[in-house]
Design an enzyme around this catalytic site. Structure first.
Site, PDB file in Angstrom:
ATOM      1  N   ASN A   1      -0.423   5.688   8.959  1.00 44.10           N
ATOM      2  CA  ASN A   1      -0.958   4.426   9.468  1.00 44.10           C
ATOM      3  C   ASN A   1       0.113   3.370   9.711  1.00 44.10           C
ATOM      4  O   ASN A   1      -0.138   2.395  10.425  1.00 44.10           O
ATOM      5  CB  ASN A   1      -2.011   3.866   8.502  1.00 44.10           C
ATOM      6  CG  ASN A   1      -1.465   3.636   7.110  1.00 44.10           C
ATOM      7  OD1 ASN A   1      -0.842   4.511   6.525  1.00 44.10           O
ATOM      8  ND2 ASN A   1      -1.698   2.453   6.563  1.00 44.10           N
TER       9      ASN A   1
ATOM     10  N   GLN B   1      -6.523   7.529  11.176  1.00 46.11           N
ATOM     11  CA  GLN B   1      -5.860   7.011  12.369  1.00 46.11           C
ATOM     12  C   GLN B   1      -6.035   7.899  13.605  1.00 46.11           C
ATOM     13  O   GLN B   1      -5.728   7.465  14.712  1.00 46.11           O
ATOM     14  CB  GLN B   1      -4.369   6.810  12.096  1.00 46.11           C
ATOM     15  CG  GLN B   1      -4.052   5.678  11.145  1.00 46.11           C
ATOM     16  CD  GLN B   1      -4.438   4.309  11.674  1.00 46.11           C
ATOM     17  OE1 GLN B   1      -4.543   4.101  12.892  1.00 46.11           O
ATOM     18  NE2 GLN B   1      -4.655   3.362  10.777  1.00 46.11           N
TER      19      GLN B   1
ATOM     20  N   THR C   1     -29.798   3.604  -0.076  1.00 41.34           N
ATOM     21  CA  THR C   1     -30.358   3.581   1.276  1.00 41.34           C
ATOM     22  C   THR C   1     -29.250   3.490   2.318  1.00 41.34           C
ATOM     23  O   THR C   1     -28.373   2.631   2.244  1.00 41.34           O
ATOM     24  CB  THR C   1     -31.318   2.383   1.433  1.00 41.34           C
ATOM     25  OG1 THR C   1     -32.341   2.484   0.451  1.00 41.34           O
ATOM     26  CG2 THR C   1     -31.938   2.365   2.824  1.00 41.34           C
TER      27      THR C   1
ATOM     28  N   CYS D   1      -3.943  -3.574   4.149  1.00 44.40           N
ATOM     29  CA  CYS D   1      -4.238  -3.666   2.712  1.00 44.40           C
ATOM     30  C   CYS D   1      -3.090  -4.309   1.949  1.00 44.40           C
ATOM     31  O   CYS D   1      -3.243  -4.686   0.792  1.00 44.40           O
ATOM     32  CB  CYS D   1      -4.518  -2.274   2.148  1.00 44.40           C
ATOM     33  SG  CYS D   1      -5.776  -1.367   3.062  1.00 44.40           S
TER      34      CYS D   1
END
Length: 373
Positions: A151, A179, A237, A325
């Site tokens: 990445n 990626q 859900t 990040c």
């Protein structure tokens, strides 16, 4: 001020067709897909149609696709449960992986009787097939965890060859394909992969939704216990609108793959030429890099490093120094630190990652702004 987005490895803008699909599902298929009435059945049908579409596009069976919130979630599940459920005693990875892998294995080695082996990194940021081959010669139950496209640098591994080697040595293979999904043709029935993870926001889909491919013969225990959603593997859900948006984004990405790949490849080549002309001493990182990512070390004084991204942002240009990040840090990324010299790490670098929405005029503007720094 003109705003230019060149950080597509961090996330991608949604296609208008994807936004329309999400809106439609939110309006028309709002039922709980686990409900037995018509509203629930409508939502369930939308979700399962999306699962089948994703599976078909990737050459997998629908039963092998598990929806998750992200690729990070899938990586954590696979690494942890492979030890508990498959008897894995060793994980082979590399120092170049996303922190979703690296931080997880650091924790697991403290919790379990498991060994971690890191493949050596070559000068240009690549991995050698022979290094993995030599490690797999013993009979330790092993999981190999490697990303298809890095990445930060865009460096690619040969997943066909790596997968075949893992199969021959009875090792499990987890591929982080974040990626490359939507930008590279996959046939999971032909590839020797046991696990693969992807996330929608890297191929012009919504954030907060991803998937894990789990080959039929590599069954793990659930990651989240509760209801019977996702065949009991992940209770809770399902986000039907997100799933439908992911399927639509992947469908369009593969329908336009060759056209957009050619366009973006040309744009990348143009960008590299312009960088070399403007800054002859710049160094473009990588040997076999993916067609939409450039990581370049610029011949600027190291004092420019801390303010480089800020300076570009003030001019309306979005790029990065590596993984989103780790944004905000002026330190070299763990990826670059694995193979660049200390002197090279001190120099400013930027990652430019492109999509079909970008233009050569935007590249020209980027270069012109870099010249003023």
């Amino acid at each position: 001020m003109e705003k230019i987005y060149l950080d597509n490895a961090a996330t991608t803008p949604l296609r208008k067709e994807v936004i329309a699909e999400i809106t439609s599902v939110l309006s028309e298929h709002f039922g709980n897909p686990s409900s037995s009435h018509s509203f629930g059945r409508s939502a369930k049908n939308s979700m399962e149609s999306s699962r089948k579409k994703i599976a078909k596009l990737l050459g997998a069976s629908a039963s092998e696709i598990i929806f998750t919130s992200s690729a990070t979630e899938g990586i954590n599940w696979i690494l942890r449960n492979a030890i508990k459920d498959l008897g894995v005693k060793r994980i082979i990875t590399s120092p170049l992986e996303h922190h979703a892998t690296l931080h997880t294995v650091e924790v697991l080695v403290k919790e379990y009787d498991v060994t971690i082996e890191y493949l050596p990194v070559q000068k240009e940021g690549s991995l050698l097939f022979s290094d993995l081959e030599s490690l797999l010669k013993d009979e330790i139950v092993t999981l190999v965890a490697l990303m298809h496209v890095n990445n930060e640098t865009g460096e690619m591994i040969d997943i066909e060859r790596m997968g075949q080697l893992c199969k021959e040595n009875k090792a499990y293979f987890l591929c982080d394909a974040v990626q490359s999904i939507g930008k590279y043709p996959f046939d999971l029935n032909a590839l020797n992969l046991d696990f693969l993870v992807g996330t929608a926001h890297k191929f012009h889909g919504p954030k907060g939704i991803g998937f894990t491919y789990m080959k039929k013969n590599a069954i793990l225990q659930p990651m989240i216990y509760g209801g019977e959603q996702e065949k009991g593997f992940r209770a809770g859900t399902e986000a039907v609108h997100q799933i439908a948006g992911m399927a639509k984004a992947l469908e369009i990405s593969y329908a336009k793959l060759e056209e957009e790949k050619e366009y973006v490849s040309d744009l990348k080549e143009y960008c590299e030429v312009q960088l070399k002309e403007a800054f002859p001493e710049c160094a473009i990182i990588g040997k076999h890099t993916f067609y939409n990512i450039i990581n370049v070390v610029l011949p600027f004084d190291k004092s420019k490093t801390a303010m480089l991204l800020f300076s570009l942002d003030m001019k309306g240009i979005a790029v990065s120094r590596g993984s989103a990040c780790q944004s905000g840090s002026s330190k070299p990324s763990h990826v670059l630190a694995a193979f660049l010299s200390p002197e090279e790490q001190q120099k400013p670098n930027i990652r430019i990652s492109m999509s079909h929405f970008n233009t050569k005029e935007e590249i020209d503007y980027l270069i012109s702004v870099l010249k003023t720094i």
